[in-house]
Enzyme design. Sequence first.
Site, PDB file in Angstrom:
ATOM      1  N   LYS A  49       0.834  -1.193   0.000  1.00  0.00           N
ATOM      2  CA  LYS A  49       0.000   0.000   0.000  1.00  0.00           C
ATOM      3  C   LYS A  49       0.872   1.247   0.000  1.00  0.00           C
ATOM      4  CE  LYS A  49      -4.016  -2.087   2.262  1.00  0.00           C
ATOM      5  NZ  LYS A  49      -4.941  -2.004   3.407  1.00  0.00           N
ATOM      6  N   ARG A  54      -3.818 -15.147   3.053  1.00  0.00           N
ATOM      7  CA  ARG A  54      -2.962 -14.197   3.774  1.00  0.00           C
ATOM      8  C   ARG A  54      -3.248 -14.274   5.272  1.00  0.00           C
ATOM      9  NH1 ARG A  54      -0.181  -9.140   3.534  1.00  0.00           N
ATOM     10  NH2 ARG A  54      -1.168  -7.472   4.725  1.00  0.00           N
ATOM     11  N   HIS A  84       2.185  -4.529   7.360  1.00  0.00           N
ATOM     12  CA  HIS A  84       1.241  -3.727   8.136  1.00  0.00           C
ATOM     13  C   HIS A  84       1.952  -2.495   8.676  1.00  0.00           C
ATOM     14  CE1 HIS A  84      -1.533  -7.403   9.068  1.00  0.00           C
ATOM     15  NE2 HIS A  84      -1.827  -6.821   7.916  1.00  0.00           N
TER      16      HIS A  84
END
Length: 327
Positions: A193, A275, A298
């Site tokens: 991301k 995942r 993360h």
Amino acid sequence: MKKIESFVELAERFLAMLRDERGASEHTLRAYRREVRAFAAYLQETLGDAGIRAVEHTHIRGYLGVLYDKGLSKTSAARALAAVRSWFKWMAKAGLVENNPALLVSTPKLPKHLPRVPGVEELNRVMNSLGPARTAKGASRNASETAVEATWPERDRVIFELLYGCGIRNSELVGLDLSSIRWADDAVRVFGKGKKERLVPLGDEAAAAIRAYLPLRQTRLEAAGKAKLVHDGPLLMNMRMRGACRLTTRSVGRIVKSIALSRGLAADVHPHTLRHAFGTHMLEEGADLRAIQEMLGHERLSTTQRYTQLTVGQVQRVYDETHPRAR
């Protein structure tokens, strides 16, 4: 006098910022386009040319009411509210509004449920039935286990090995190029991301699956007249070798679901399930939470900590085995 920007214009500016400045993934952009444009259209219809500063929290609550009237779930409403909050947060930072009225709107209470994660043996059985790569015990696959619906079993095994073996996202998977495989480092270079780069360990089984797949990939590319993509193109190819030949996230979803169903896994298994299984199984085997956070990409440890909810039994076992007052 400065022209007041319309709700639609402000929405498009926000979406352009997500794309050009934050490097949001296509999946994220698609979701935000849907939610923000729909809310901007609602404001246009409700407030006309009043301008963005006229928007109050009551308008947002009214919009959520419209969504409920249309039959949308609380999860969908919460997703819409999150997008609206992000839009107003950006406008507040840009000085376009004085505050974020969406912060005064409570997030719909969502039902708490833990996702079912397939067991280690279940997933090993599925992956060992795909492609010619060796199994964990070094044995070759049984031909009778080969699924007739697996249109390209060698490629499909790579999909499962990378989603479960490396814990990467579906969007990260389809974004891999051949050059993303760092053989010398036993790792895969992934862009997550916000285009954040990370290296994820490449296990022996995943490496074996990729090596078994690459000669077939090359043969199909050359037969399609696209030999230039052999060394520089996408890792995962679509069956028909169309366009740039890159497999899409939607296709990966269909492949995973089809194979999961044919092997007796739950009907709700999808790429993100694999995942989840990666994080859960790593934690169950005693992996450090911060190491899992790094591998999953993360940003916040709290995101990774949700996996602890799936392994309460493991926490109890660790306590029983290690605390001096537990023995």
